[in-house]
Design a protein around this motif. Sequence first.
Motif, PDB file in Angstrom:
ATOM      1  N   GLU A 242      16.491 123.465   4.600  1.00 38.52           N
ATOM      2  CA  GLU A 242      16.278 124.361   3.472  1.00 38.52           C
ATOM      3  C   GLU A 242      15.313 123.714   2.489  1.00 38.52           C
ATOM      4  O   GLU A 242      15.093 122.502   2.504  1.00 38.52           O
ATOM      5  CB  GLU A 242      17.614 124.663   2.756  1.00 38.52           C
ATOM      6  N   GLY A 243      14.746 124.539   1.613  1.00 37.40           N
ATOM      7  CA  GLY A 243      13.920 124.032   0.530  1.00 37.40           C
ATOM      8  C   GLY A 243      12.559 123.552   0.993  1.00 37.40           C
ATOM      9  O   GLY A 243      12.179 123.664   2.154  1.00 37.40           O
ATOM     10  N   ASP A 244      11.805 122.999   0.033  1.00 41.85           N
ATOM     11  CA  ASP A 244      10.465 122.501   0.296  1.00 41.85           C
ATOM     12  C   ASP A 244      10.496 120.989   0.443  1.00 41.85           C
ATOM     13  O   ASP A 244      11.323 120.313  -0.170  1.00 41.85           O
ATOM     14  CB  ASP A 244       9.530 122.857  -0.858  1.00 41.85           C
ATOM     15  N   SER A 245       9.583 120.462   1.242  1.00 41.23           N
ATOM     16  CA  SER A 245       9.499 119.011   1.376  1.00 41.23           C
ATOM     17  C   SER A 245       8.045 118.607   1.606  1.00 41.23           C
ATOM     18  O   SER A 245       7.240 119.383   2.109  1.00 41.23           O
ATOM     19  CB  SER A 245      10.383 118.508   2.523  1.00 41.23           C
ATOM     20  N   VAL A 246       7.733 117.379   1.221  1.00 48.46           N
ATOM     21  CA  VAL A 246       6.392 116.825   1.384  1.00 48.46           C
ATOM     22  C   VAL A 246       6.532 115.415   1.935  1.00 48.46           C
ATOM     23  O   VAL A 246       7.347 114.630   1.442  1.00 48.46           O
ATOM     24  CB  VAL A 246       5.634 116.780   0.043  1.00 48.46           C
ATOM     25  N   ALA A 247       5.748 115.091   2.936  1.00 46.91           N
ATOM     26  CA  ALA A 247       5.766 113.737   3.501  1.00 46.91           C
ATOM     27  C   ALA A 247       4.326 113.281   3.737  1.00 46.91           C
ATOM     28  O   ALA A 247       3.442 114.097   4.025  1.00 46.91           O
ATOM     29  CB  ALA A 247       6.551 113.713   4.814  1.00 46.91           C
ATOM     30  N   PHE A 248       4.111 111.984   3.636  1.00 49.20           N
ATOM     31  CA  PHE A 248       2.770 111.419   3.804  1.00 49.20           C
ATOM     32  C   PHE A 248       2.430 111.309   5.287  1.00 49.20           C
ATOM     33  O   PHE A 248       3.170 110.714   6.076  1.00 49.20           O
ATOM     34  CB  PHE A 248       2.718 110.038   3.150  1.00 49.20           C
ATOM     35  N   ASN A 249       1.271 111.872   5.648  1.00 49.61           N
ATOM     36  CA  ASN A 249       0.802 111.859   7.029  1.00 49.61           C
ATOM     37  C   ASN A 249      -0.718 111.963   6.958  1.00 49.61           C
ATOM     38  O   ASN A 249      -1.252 112.993   6.544  1.00 49.61           O
ATOM     39  CB  ASN A 249       1.414 113.045   7.794  1.00 49.61           C
ATOM     40  N   LEU A 250      -1.430 110.907   7.325  1.00 46.92           N
ATOM     41  CA  LEU A 250      -2.896 110.881   7.169  1.00 46.92           C
ATOM     42  C   LEU A 250      -3.560 110.583   8.505  1.00 46.92           C
ATOM     43  O   LEU A 250      -3.181 109.637   9.206  1.00 46.92           O
ATOM     44  CB  LEU A 250      -3.302 109.837   6.128  1.00 46.92           C
ATOM     45  N   GLN A 251      -4.558 111.402   8.832  1.00 46.97           N
ATOM     46  CA  GLN A 251      -5.305 111.214  10.073  1.00 46.97           C
ATOM     47  C   GLN A 251      -6.782 110.973   9.746  1.00 46.97           C
ATOM     48  O   GLN A 251      -7.405 111.801   9.087  1.00 46.97           O
ATOM     49  CB  GLN A 251      -5.187 112.455  10.953  1.00 46.97           C
ATOM     50  N   PRO A 252      -7.352 109.851  10.207  1.00 47.33           N
ATOM     51  CA  PRO A 252      -8.793 109.654   9.996  1.00 47.33           C
ATOM     52  C   PRO A 252      -9.603 110.507  10.953  1.00 47.33           C
ATOM     53  O   PRO A 252      -9.286 110.585  12.136  1.00 47.33           O
ATOM     54  CB  PRO A 252      -8.970 108.164  10.296  1.00 47.33           C
ATOM     55  N   ARG A 253     -10.612 111.173  10.447  1.00 43.35           N
ATOM     56  CA  ARG A 253     -11.478 111.978  11.280  1.00 43.35           C
ATOM     57  C   ARG A 253     -12.775 111.216  11.587  1.00 43.35           C
ATOM     58  O   ARG A 253     -13.229 110.402  10.768  1.00 43.35           O
ATOM     59  CB  ARG A 253     -11.824 113.309  10.591  1.00 43.35           C
ATOM     60  N   ASP A 267      10.919 130.332   3.956  1.00 41.65           N
ATOM     61  CA  ASP A 267      11.062 131.543   3.144  1.00 41.65           C
ATOM     62  C   ASP A 267       9.804 131.934   2.387  1.00 41.65           C
ATOM     63  O   ASP A 267       9.868 132.766   1.488  1.00 41.65           O
ATOM     64  CB  ASP A 267      12.239 131.394   2.154  1.00 41.65           C
ATOM     65  N   ASP A 268       8.659 131.361   2.695  1.00 43.69           N
ATOM     66  CA  ASP A 268       7.384 131.851   2.170  1.00 43.69           C
ATOM     67  C   ASP A 268       6.539 132.249   3.379  1.00 43.69           C
ATOM     68  O   ASP A 268       6.017 131.392   4.081  1.00 43.69           O
ATOM     69  CB  ASP A 268       6.678 130.782   1.343  1.00 43.69           C
ATOM     70  N   THR A 269       6.429 133.525   3.619  1.00 45.40           N
ATOM     71  CA  THR A 269       5.685 133.999   4.801  1.00 45.40           C
ATOM     72  C   THR A 269       4.273 134.443   4.441  1.00 45.40           C
ATOM     73  O   THR A 269       3.582 135.038   5.267  1.00 45.40           O
ATOM     74  CB  THR A 269       6.438 135.158   5.479  1.00 45.40           C
ATOM     75  N   THR A 270       3.834 134.153   3.215  1.00 44.60           N
ATOM     76  CA  THR A 270       2.465 134.462   2.836  1.00 44.60           C
ATOM     77  C   THR A 270       1.544 133.363   3.341  1.00 44.60           C
ATOM     78  O   THR A 270       1.959 132.219   3.527  1.00 44.60           O
ATOM     79  CB  THR A 270       2.327 134.577   1.314  1.00 44.60           C
ATOM     80  N   THR A 271       0.272 133.715   3.532  1.00 50.63           N
ATOM     81  CA  THR A 271      -0.671 132.736   4.068  1.00 50.63           C
ATOM     82  C   THR A 271      -1.406 131.962   2.979  1.00 50.63           C
ATOM     83  O   THR A 271      -2.144 131.019   3.284  1.00 50.63           O
ATOM     84  CB  THR A 271      -1.721 133.435   4.951  1.00 50.63           C
ATOM     85  N   GLY A 272      -1.210 132.328   1.730  1.00 52.34           N
ATOM     86  CA  GLY A 272      -1.942 131.681   0.643  1.00 52.34           C
ATOM     87  C   GLY A 272      -1.509 130.242   0.409  1.00 52.34           C
ATOM     88  O   GLY A 272      -0.386 129.841   0.717  1.00 52.34           O
ATOM     89  N   VAL A 273      -2.429 129.470  -0.162  1.00 51.09           N
ATOM     90  CA  VAL A 273      -2.146 128.081  -0.519  1.00 51.09           C
ATOM     91  C   VAL A 273      -1.315 128.046  -1.798  1.00 51.09           C
ATOM     92  O   VAL A 273      -1.592 128.774  -2.751  1.00 51.09           O
ATOM     93  CB  VAL A 273      -3.465 127.314  -0.717  1.00 51.09           C
ATOM     94  N   THR A 274      -0.288 127.217  -1.814  1.00 55.46           N
ATOM     95  CA  THR A 274       0.563 127.055  -2.988  1.00 55.46           C
ATOM     96  C   THR A 274       0.108 125.817  -3.754  1.00 55.46           C
ATOM     97  O   THR A 274       0.282 124.695  -3.268  1.00 55.46           O
ATOM     98  CB  THR A 274       2.036 126.898  -2.567  1.00 55.46           C
ATOM     99  N   PRO A 275      -0.524 125.982  -4.932  1.00 58.17           N
ATOM    100  CA  PRO A 275      -1.067 124.812  -5.657  1.00 58.17           C
ATOM    101  C   PRO A 275      -0.034 123.713  -5.885  1.00 58.17           C
ATOM    102  O   PRO A 275      -0.345 122.524  -5.799  1.00 58.17           O
ATOM    103  CB  PRO A 275      -1.549 125.431  -6.968  1.00 58.17           C
ATOM    104  N   ARG A 276       1.189 124.097  -6.175  1.00 58.42           N
ATOM    105  CA  ARG A 276       2.233 123.092  -6.425  1.00 58.42           C
ATOM    106  C   ARG A 276       2.417 122.178  -5.214  1.00 58.42           C
ATOM    107  O   ARG A 276       2.578 120.955  -5.368  1.00 58.42           O
ATOM    108  CB  ARG A 276       3.544 123.840  -6.737  1.00 58.42           C
ATOM    109  N   VAL A 278       0.154 121.663  -2.720  1.00 55.78           N
ATOM    110  CA  VAL A 278      -1.069 120.887  -2.488  1.00 55.78           C
ATOM    111  C   VAL A 278      -1.098 119.683  -3.438  1.00 55.78           C
ATOM    112  O   VAL A 278      -1.453 118.565  -3.047  1.00 55.78           O
ATOM    113  CB  VAL A 278      -2.315 121.767  -2.675  1.00 55.78           C
ATOM    114  N   SER A 279      -0.709 119.919  -4.677  1.00 50.34           N
ATOM    115  CA  SER A 279      -0.640 118.815  -5.637  1.00 50.34           C
ATOM    116  C   SER A 279       0.371 117.765  -5.172  1.00 50.34           C
ATOM    117  O   SER A 279       0.120 116.551  -5.251  1.00 50.34           O
ATOM    118  CB  SER A 279      -0.239 119.364  -7.017  1.00 50.34           C
ATOM    119  N   GLY A 280       1.500 118.234  -4.662  1.00 53.12           N
ATOM    120  CA  GLY A 280       2.499 117.296  -4.155  1.00 53.12           C
ATOM    121  C   GLY A 280       1.994 116.491  -2.971  1.00 53.12           C
ATOM    122  O   GLY A 280       2.293 115.307  -2.824  1.00 53.12           O
ATOM    123  N   LEU A 281       1.201 117.149  -2.134  1.00 51.35           N
ATOM    124  CA  LEU A 281       0.607 116.477  -0.974  1.00 51.35           C
ATOM    125  C   LEU A 281      -0.306 115.335  -1.425  1.00 51.35           C
ATOM    126  O   LEU A 281      -0.257 114.221  -0.889  1.00 51.35           O
ATOM    127  CB  LEU A 281      -0.190 117.531  -0.199  1.00 51.35           C
TER     128      LEU A 281
END
Length: 374
Positions: A242-253, A267-276, A278-281
Motif C-alpha cells: 500500500e501507499g507510495d514508496s521511493v527507492a534509489f536505483n541508478l543506471q549509467p547510460r 491507486d493512481d491510474t493516470t499517466t501524468g507525472v506526479t511532481p511530488r 519526481v522530487s522524492g526520486l
Amino acid sequence: MIHDVLIVGGGIVGCAIAERLALGGLSVCLVERDCIGGGATAASMGHLVVLDDDPAELALSAWSCERWRILADALPAGADYRATGTLWVARDGEEMEEAERKQARLAGAGIASEMISAATLARLEPALAERLAGGLRVPSDAVVYPPVAAAWLARQAAAAGADILSGIAVRNLDPAGVVLADGREVRADKVIIANGCAAPELLPAVPIRKRKGHLLITTRGAPTVTHQLVELGYIKSAHSTEGDSVAFNLQPRPTGQWLLGSTRQFDDTTTGVTPRLVSGLIERGKAFVPALAAVSALRAWTGFRPTTPDHRPLIGAWPSRPGTWLACGHEGLGVTTALGTADLIAAQLLQTATPFDAEPFAPARFAAEYENAA
C-alpha cells in the motif's frame, strides 16, 4: 488457418514467448494493439537482475539472466546489452548484514557475488556519497534496452514463421480464438494472455493491479558510474502493498546520462507525472550520489507494473477458461524474466521438462478465490 497458439500482447514477454514457440515448431500468431515493444516494456529500466526474495523468484530470475547472457552476442547493437553488474549499496551495519544474507542466498543458487567494504565501494564508484557502509557486488547482472530487444525477438519469431499483427486490438476472446477490433476472427487452439496490466480487460477476474512508477533521465555529462547502483532498501519498497514508496536505483547510460528510478504507487491510474514523486526520486538519489544536485533532469515519465497479490507472475493455464493461458503479472521483473517465462510456457505446451519448478507461478494458485472467474 487455425494457429497452435495466439499470443495477446507484444511487449517483451509476449515477443519472447512468440520467438520460443515459433522456434519450437508451433504455428504462432502474436497480436499487439499498439507497437511492438511499447507499453511497460518501453517504460522500464531494462535491469537484468537476479532477485532472491523467495526461492521461486530466485529460480526464475537466475535462469532468465543466464538465458540473456547466452543470447547477448546475437542481440543487435541497439539492444545495448552491457554486463554492468549490480552494486547493492548499504548505508549502515544493519544493511551490511542484509547484504551478507543476500550473498548466502545467491551462493545457494550458484550466483557469485562479493561483499564490498566502504573503502572498496568508494574506489569502485567514486560518485557515491561518503560514509556509506559498503555493499554487495553481483558481477553477472546486466542491462539491456528493452524496446529494441523486444522488437528483435518479434523479428526472430517472424523469421521462424510466426504471424505478427500490430496496431490492432483484441476485442474479445471466444471459444475458437479471438475476435479483433475490426471484427476479424483469428482461430487458435490456445490463447496466451501476455498483455500485462491490460489482462483484466479480456479476463476481468485475473488478479492484476496496476502499480505506477516514475523514471527520470538526466542530461549528458554526468560523472562516470560503471555499475547499476541499487540501495539495499529497494526490496522493502518493491514489496510494500500500500501507499507510495521511493527507492534509489541508478543506471549509467552509454550516452553519459543517468537513468534514475524508482517509485511505486498504487491507486493512481493516470499517466501524468506526479511532481511530488519526481522530487522524492531526486532527493533520494542525492543522498546516495551527491553529484546529482549538479546534473539537470532531461525528462521524466511513468509506466505501470502489473502486480499480483503475492508479487509472483502468472505463468500457465488459467483454470477458469480451457485453452486460455496467462503470462502476465511480472511487476518490475518483466524484462529480466521474459526469457525464463517463455521457456516455462514452452516446456508446458511442448510437454518437455520444465527448467525449474512451475508450480509457484501457476495461475491455479488463485483458483479457489476466483473459482467462477472467466
